[in-house]
Design a protein around this motif. Structure first.
Motif, PDB file in Angstrom:
ATOM      1  N   SER A 549      21.215   3.164  78.482  1.00  0.00           N
ATOM      2  CA  SER A 549      20.704   3.830  77.287  1.00  0.00           C
ATOM      3  C   SER A 549      21.630   3.583  76.097  1.00  0.00           C
ATOM      4  O   SER A 549      21.166   3.290  74.983  1.00  0.00           O
ATOM      5  CB  SER A 549      20.556   5.328  77.560  1.00  0.00           C
ATOM      6  N   LYS A 550      22.921   3.666  76.326  1.00  0.00           N
ATOM      7  CA  LYS A 550      23.887   3.442  75.247  1.00  0.00           C
ATOM      8  C   LYS A 550      23.820   2.006  74.733  1.00  0.00           C
ATOM      9  O   LYS A 550      23.898   1.752  73.527  1.00  0.00           O
ATOM     10  CB  LYS A 550      25.298   3.763  75.738  1.00  0.00           C
ATOM     11  N   ILE A 551      23.663   1.059  75.654  1.00  0.00           N
ATOM     12  CA  ILE A 551      23.557  -0.351  75.242  1.00  0.00           C
ATOM     13  C   ILE A 551      22.311  -0.541  74.378  1.00  0.00           C
ATOM     14  O   ILE A 551      22.349  -1.228  73.343  1.00  0.00           O
ATOM     15  CB  ILE A 551      23.504  -1.276  76.483  1.00  0.00           C
ATOM     16  N   ALA A 552      21.192   0.069  74.798  1.00  0.00           N
ATOM     17  CA  ALA A 552      19.941  -0.060  74.039  1.00  0.00           C
ATOM     18  C   ALA A 552      20.102   0.498  72.630  1.00  0.00           C
ATOM     19  O   ALA A 552      19.654  -0.111  71.647  1.00  0.00           O
ATOM     20  CB  ALA A 552      18.813   0.654  74.785  1.00  0.00           C
ATOM     21  N   ILE A 553      20.741   1.652  72.526  1.00  0.00           N
ATOM     22  CA  ILE A 553      20.948   2.270  71.203  1.00  0.00           C
ATOM     23  C   ILE A 553      21.840   1.390  70.343  1.00  0.00           C
ATOM     24  O   ILE A 553      21.566   1.180  69.145  1.00  0.00           O
ATOM     25  CB  ILE A 553      21.534   3.684  71.372  1.00  0.00           C
TER      26      ILE A 553
END
Length: 780
Positions: A549-553
Motif C-alpha cells: 500500500s505504501k509503495i502504491a501511494i
C-alpha cells in the motif's frame, strides 16, 4: 510376468490369519482386475524415553505378543520428529486390528515416552509405504491366481513392484442412482416405509426399478443391475446421508443382502468421513463437492443442477419432497414421480462432468481415494498429502490430539473509501500465504523457541523460524507451486479440449491444496498443528499488504481498499509497472487480477460490488450471495447493485420502490418469500423456538418428514405474537392473503437494499414510498 495396473481403490481382509490387501485395478486391456498383496504387515512406532535401554525395551515389547497376532519384530530405527532426529522402535505385528491393542499396552511401559502412527488405516498405510496410490499406474511382477467369489476378470498375486507412475486414465464406467421412498406420515422409516423407485443413469441411458406393491423386487433388481453393469464409480447425491443407510436398513428388514460389490456377499459399509464403501468400486457422494458452490444457498440436487446448467429446472419434472407420497397414490400422477426420479438420476450423472475431473486431480495429488475425498474436509485432504511426504523423509506422523479453541490475529484490512470509484485495479498477491511460508521457511518443524542467530523473526508476534535447512512445509509447497506453474505453461500449447480440461483441473487442484496449507496449520484437528506458524503467516501477510500500500501511494496511486492479499488502487499511473515494482521490492509476486470500470464500497469491510471492463458484475459480501434472506430480498438487492453500476442511484431507488409496491399489490409468488434455515441438530435439542424451529415442529405435527441436518423453509404469516409464532412451513401456506406483507417489507426488502443505498444518503422512507424528494441526495 510383468503387467501394468491402474489403481481404483484398496480394501483388506484377514484370510487364514494373514492380512491380505486387495488392490482393485484396471489393466492395460481394460479388464477389471484385483492384485493381492500378502506380505505387508501392520506396524506402529514407540518413542523411548531419554536414557532408556533399547534392547531391554525390545524384549519387554516382544513379551507382550500373543498367539492370535504375535509381535513379529521390534526394530530400532532412525527417524525425525518435527525435524529433530531421534531413535524410535518400529513394532510389527500380524493382524491389523491388534495394532491399537498393542499401542495401549506398549504405552504403559515405563521406558516409553509415546506411541505413534497406530491410528493409520492398514490399507492406507500400505499405500503410503509402497507408493501405490489411487489413480496412478504401477508396473509389477505378478502371478495368476484363482480366487473364488470375486467379480473381476482376473486376480493376481503381487510379487514385486517395479514402477509407480502417472499416465492417462482408462475409460471409467460410471453410474448414478437416486431413490424415492413412500412415507405418508412423518420422517421416512426404513423399518416400515418401502422404497418405491430406484432410478439409474449410465452412458447407455436410463434404467428404473419400480415397486407397485412390494419393494423386495426393487432391491434385488437394483443389486443385480449394479453387478451386471459393473461400474467403477457409483454416483449419488446425499447418498451417504440418506440413500445408502436407507437401502441397507430396508434390505435388512426384507432379509436380503444389498450385495453389489466386486467381492460376493459384500454390502456397502460406513467408513471414514461418513462415506459408504462399496468393495472394489468408488461410491462418490457429489454433495460433498457441491458444498463448495457458495452461490447456491439451498444445495438441493435440482438447485445445483440448475445453477451449473447441467439440467435446468424448466427442462425437468419438479416436485417438492412432501408431494411424492400423494402423487404416488394417485395413479394419474404416478408417472410424474417416475420421471422426477429419473431426472434426479440424470442430474447426478451429468454433474460428474463438473465435479469428477477436479476430484480426480485432488485424488492424484493427495492420495486419498475419490470416495473418501468427496466427503473429507480440505484439512484431511492436505493431511494425507503431508503423511505421504512424511514417509519419504522418515518424519514421524504426529498423533491426533484434542486442543482447546485458540484464536489469532488474521489478515490486514485497509478500510474502504465509501462511494463509487472509477477505473480501479485490483492487485492480487499470487498464492500469498504459501509464498510467505516458502519465503520464511515457516512450518511446525522449523519453529524455534530458543535463541538463534540465523532465523526469520515474524513481525509483531516474534516467532522464529530457522533459515536452513528447508522445512517439511516449504519443500512440499515449492513442489506444488512449481508444478502448477509448469501445468499452466503447458496448457497454453494444448489444443485438444479434453487434455486442456484435465490440465486446467490439475492446476486448480494444485492451487487449492497449496492455499489450504496455512489454514491446515491453524486447524485444531491437524496432526501438524502450529498456532505459532499460522500467527507468523498472517503477521507477515499484514506487513506485506501494508508495504504494498505504501509503495502504491508513493507511486501516486490512491489505495481505496485492501484485504488480506490484495489492494484496490486507482490513479493515472501505469498499474502494470506498479505491480512489477511491488513484486521486485517485496520478493513476492503480485499481478493485476481485475480492472473495474466502476466499483462501489460501503463503510463496511469485505463488502463491495464492481463492474469489469468486460461487463461482468462482481458482488462481494452482500446478502445477494450470503445470509438467510428470502429469494425476493436477494434478487432485489442484486438488481439494485447492478442498477447503481450501470445506470445510477436514482434508478436503483426506483427499482426498490417498485418491488415494495408489487408486494403490497400481492404480485408475488409465495416461493419468492421462503426463508431457509439449517436444522443443525435434532428438533428436540433446541432450547429456544427460533422461527425455523417453530416451523419445523409445525411440519412434524402435520405429518410431514423433516430431516435433521437439512434445511427448513418457512414464510411469515399475519398474526400476533413473536415471529416464531407466525412462522409457517412454506408448503403449508397456499393463500397469499395470509402472508405478512409488512414484515417482508420492513425486515427483508428494505434492510437488504439499505445495506447498499444507505451509503448514498438514501432513507428508508424513500423505499417504502414516504414521498420524500430524493433528488437532493445525489451529487456527481
Amino acid at each position: 510376468m510383468i503387467k501394468s495396473f491402474f489403481v481404483l481403490d484398496f480394501s483388506y481382509d484377514v484370510i487364514d490369519n494373514i492380512p491380505v490387501i486387495f488392490i482393485w485395478s484396471i489393466d492395460k486391456e481394460g479388464n477389471r482386475v484385483v492384485v493381492l498383496e500378502k506380505d505387508f504387515r501392520p506396524y506402529f512406532y514407540a518413542i523411548p524415553k531419554d536414557g532408556s535401554n533399547l534392547e531391554s525395551l525390545k524384549n519387554e515389547i516382544m513379551k507382550l505378543g500373543n498367539l492370535k497376532s504375535p509381535i513379529l519384530e521390534v526394530k530400532d530405527v532412525d527417524m525425525k520428529y518435527y525435524g529433530n532426529p531421534l531413535k524410535a522402535l518400529k513394532i510389527t505385528t500380524q493382524i491389523p486390528a491388534y495394532v491399537r491393542a498393542y499401542r495401549e499396552e506398549v504405552s504403559k511401559l515405563s521406558g516409553i515416552k509415546d506411541v505413534m502412527e497406530a491410528d493409520i488405516r492398514f490399507y492406507m498405510r500400505y499405500s503410503i509405504d509402497s507408493g501405490i496410490r489411487p489413480f496412478y499406474w504401477f508396473d509389477a511382477e505378478v502371478e495368476d491366481i484363482s480366487l473364488e467369489k470375486l467379480r473381476v476378470s482376473k486376480a493376481y498375486l503381487l510379487k514385486d513392484v517395479k514402477k509407480v507412475y502417472e499416465d492417462a486414465f482408462p475409460e471409467l464406467k460410471i453410474m448414478a442412482f437416486d431413490i424415492e421412498v413412500y412415507s405418508k406420515y412423518g420422517f421416512p422409516n426404513p423399518r416400515k416405509d418401502p422404497v418405491i423407485l430406484i432410478g439409474v443413469w449410465t452412458d447407455k441411458g436410463q434404467e428404473q426399478f419400480s415397486a407397485e406393491d412390494d419393494d423386495l423386487k426393487v432391491l434385488r433388481n437394483f443389486s443385480k443391475f449394479v453387478v451386471d453393469y459393473d461400474p467403477d464409480i457409483i454416483l449419488g447425491y446425499n447418498s451417504n446421508g440418506f440413500d445408502w443407510p436407507y437401502l441397507l436398513e430396508r434390505a435388512k428388514m426384507r432379509n436380503i443382502k444389498l450385495d453389489l460389490g466386486r467381492r460376493e456377499n459384500s454390502e456397502p459399509s460406513q467408513g471414514t468421513y461418513g462415506h459408504y464403501s462399496v468393495v472394489g468400486r468408488l461410491n462418490v457422494d457429489l454433495m460433498g463437492f457441491a458444498s463448495t458452490v457458495e452461490e447456491v444457498k439451498v444445495k438441493s440436487l435440482d438447485n445445483i443442477a440448475d445453477y451449473l446448467g447441467v439440467l435446468p429446472k424448466n427442462e425437468r419434472v419438479n416436485l417438492e419432497w412432501y408431494e411424492i407420497s400423494s402423487y404416488w397414490e394417485d395413479l394419474k400422477k404416478r408417472d410424474l414421480v417416475k420421471k422426477y426420479n429419473l431426472d434426479d438420476a440424470k442430474s447426478t450423472y451429468l454433474l460428474k462432468n463438473v465435479f469428477i475431473p477436479f476430484g480426480e486431480q485432488l485424488t492424484v495429488i493427495s492420495g486419498l481415494p475419490l470416495d473418501q475425498l468427496s466427503m473429507a474436509s480440505v484439512g484431511y485432504r492436505v493431511e494425507w498429502l503431508l503423511m505421504r511426504e512424511a514417509f519419504k523423509y522418515k518424519e514421524l506422523i504426529p498423533n491426533r490430539v484434542e486442543r482447546e479453541y485458540a484464536t489469532y490475529k488474521g489478515g490486514l484490512v485497509i478500510p474502504p473509501k465509501p462511494g463509487i470509484h472509477e477505473n480501479v485495479y485490483v492487485l492480487d498477491f499470487s498464492s500469498m500465504y504459501p509464498s510467505i511460508m516458502i519465503k520464511y521457511n515457516i512450518g511446525p518443524d522449523t519453529l524455534l523457541k530458543d535463541n538463534c542467530e540465523d532465523c526469520w523473526v515474524a513481525p509483531e508476534v516474534g516467532h522464529k523460524f530457522r533459515k536452513s535447512p528447508e522445512g517439511f512445509y516449504k519443500r512440499l509447497l515449492q513442489e506444488l507451486l512449481n508444478e502448477r506453474r509448469e501445468v499452466k505453461e503447458k496448457v497454453k500449447d494444448i489444443r485438444d479440449e479434453y487434455q486442456r480440461r484435465m490440465l486446467d483441473e490439475r492446476q486448480r487442484a494444485l492451487k487449492v491444496m497449496a492455499n489450504a496449507f496455512y489454514g491446515y496449520m491453524g486447524w485444531l484437528g491437524a496432526r501438524w498443528y502450529s498456532k505459532e506458524g499460522a500467527e507468523a503467516v498472517t503477521a507477515w501477510g499484514r506487513e506485506t499488504i501494508s508495504s504494498a500500500s505504501k509503495i502504491a501511494i508513493d507511486e501516486g496511486f490512491d489505495v481505496i481498499y485492501g484485504d488480506t492479499d490484495s489492494i484496490f488502487v486507482k490513479g493515472s499511473g501505469d498499474a502494470v509497472a506498479l505491480a512489477k515494482k511491488i513484486s521486485d521490492l517485496l520478493a513476492l509476486e503480485i499481478k493485476i487480477d481485475k480492472h473495474y470500470k466502476k466499483v462501489f464500497f460501503t463503510e463496511n469491510k469485505k463488502r463491495y460490488a464492481g463492474i469489469t471492463e468486460e461487463g461482468k458484475i462482481d458482488i462481494v459480501g452482500f446478502e445477494a450471495i450470503r445470509g438467510d434472506w428470502c429469494d425476493l430480498a436477494k434478487d432485489i438487492q442484486k438488481r439494485v447493485i447492478e442498477q447503481i453500476l450501470t445506470s445510477g442511484v436514482k434508478d436503483a431507488v426506483r427499482l426498490a420502490r417498485d418491488v415494495v409496491m408489487r408486494l403490497r399489490r400481492k404480485e408475488f409468488k409465495i416461493e419468492e418469500l421462503v426463508i431457509w434455515k439449517s436444522l443443525d441438530k435434532d428438533i428436540n435439542d433446541y432450547e429456544v423456538d427460533a422461527p425455523h424451529v417453530a416451523a419445523a415442529k409445525k411440519a412434524i405435527k402435520a405429518g410431514y418428514a423433516v430431516f435433521s441436518g437439512g434445511k427448513i423453509g418457512y414464510v411469515v404469516v399475519k398474526g400476533s405474537g413473536k415471529i416464531s409464532d407466525k412462522a409457517e412451513p412454506y408448503f403449508m401456506v397456499k393463500d397469499k392473503n395470509r402472508i405478512d406483507i409488512e414484515y417482508y417489507i420492513d425486515k427483508q426488502i428494505v434492510p437488504s437494499v439499505m445495506r447498499i443505498l444507505d451509503s448514498f444518503g438514501v432513507k428508508e422512507d424513500e423505499i417504502k414510498g414516504g414521498g420524500v424528494d430524493i433528488t437532493s441526495f445525489f451529487r456527481k
